[in-house]
Design an enzyme around this catalytic site. Structure first.
Site, short mmCIF file in Angstrom:
data_model
loop_
_atom_site.label_atom_id
_atom_site.label_comp_id
_atom_site.label_asym_id
_atom_site.label_seq_id
_atom_site.Cartn_x
_atom_site.Cartn_y
_atom_site.Cartn_z
CG LEU A 208 -40.52 -9.27 -16.10
CD1 LEU A 208 -40.89 -10.71 -16.42
CD2 LEU A 208 -41.43 -8.74 -15.00
CG HIS A 209 -36.06 -4.26 -12.39
ND1 HIS A 209 -35.76 -3.46 -11.32
CD2 HIS A 209 -37.28 -3.85 -12.82
CE1 HIS A 209 -36.74 -2.59 -11.12
NE2 HIS A 209 -37.67 -2.82 -12.02
#
Lengths: 132, 89
Positions: free
Chosen positions: B14-15
């Site tokens: 989840l960048h």
């Protein structure tokens, strides 16, 4: 179409543009009208103020302008503080960082007063030491 | 209320861009949507919230949706994770 706040980044050189590039990379499309003034070293603050006034006026669609500056007490910020005296409806939040900008752009429907608070909490909340 | 566990399967986790995509996909739903990871629960419509999870590849998340359109919201969310946020890896 509902009105929205305009966002003016008023920063030291190379700061504002880089943050906008990064925000565009993350978000794709930017949902608020956005402009940037990078104050060059040695430039005349009165010239910057005139430029900022003009840009702020064209950004203001009726809901005012959120001015984001990178360093409280520095010239870009000091210029921003003079804008209300020239009739610009604005709030200025200093300490601009990428979390602040992303958070602002994630709440495009907010009014100016609320968006200023959103910006401040985004900037503060984006700082961690080691792993959160 | 709906709950579902899911594993992050895209390489970058989840960048920033994936978080933004998730938040944008959920913006239109009325339901309250939360993600829990390592005991921390965040609002899935908040970009800084989602990024704060720092959830990488393999992270086990619990998704929760609560509201009139919770099923559609959950489906949209799961779909994004399963499509690896259209990142291809």
């Amino acid at each position: 179409m509902t009105m929205s706040v305009g966002v003016l980044l008023l920063t030291h050189e190379a700061m504002g543009g880089a943050l906008i590039t990064a925000a565009r990379h993350v978000l794709g499309k930017l949902p608020l009208p956005l402009d940037v003034i990078e104050v060059e070293p040695g430039s005349d603050p009165d010239t910057t103020l005139r430029d900022a006034t003009q840009r702020a006026r064209s950004l203001d669609g009726g809901d005012g302008v959120l001015v984001l500056t990178d360093l409280y007490g520095a010239t870009p910020c000091n210029v921003a503080q003079r804008l209300p005296g020239l009739g610009v409806h604005m709030h200025c939040v200093s300490g601009l960082n990428l979390p602040m900008l992303l958070r602002v752009l994630n709440y495009p429907e907010q009014k100016l007063d609320q968006l200023a608070q959103t910006a401040a909490s985004g900037g503060r909340g984006g700082i961690f030491v080691d792993h959160a | 209320m709906l709950e579902r566990d899911i594993t992050v399967s895209n390489r970058l986790g989840l960048h920033a861009r994936a978080s933004a995509k998730l938040v944008q996909a959920l913006q239109g739903f009325q339901a309250n949507i939360f993600i829990t990871y390592r005991g921390k629960e965040v609002n899935a419509k908040s970009i800084m919230g989602v990024m704060m999870l720092a959830a990488g590849l393999g992270a086990q998340l619990r998704l929760r949706a609560d509201g009139p359109d919770e099923e559609a919201a959950m489906a949209a969310m799961v779909d994004l994770f399963e499509r690896k946020f259209d990142e291809g890896q």
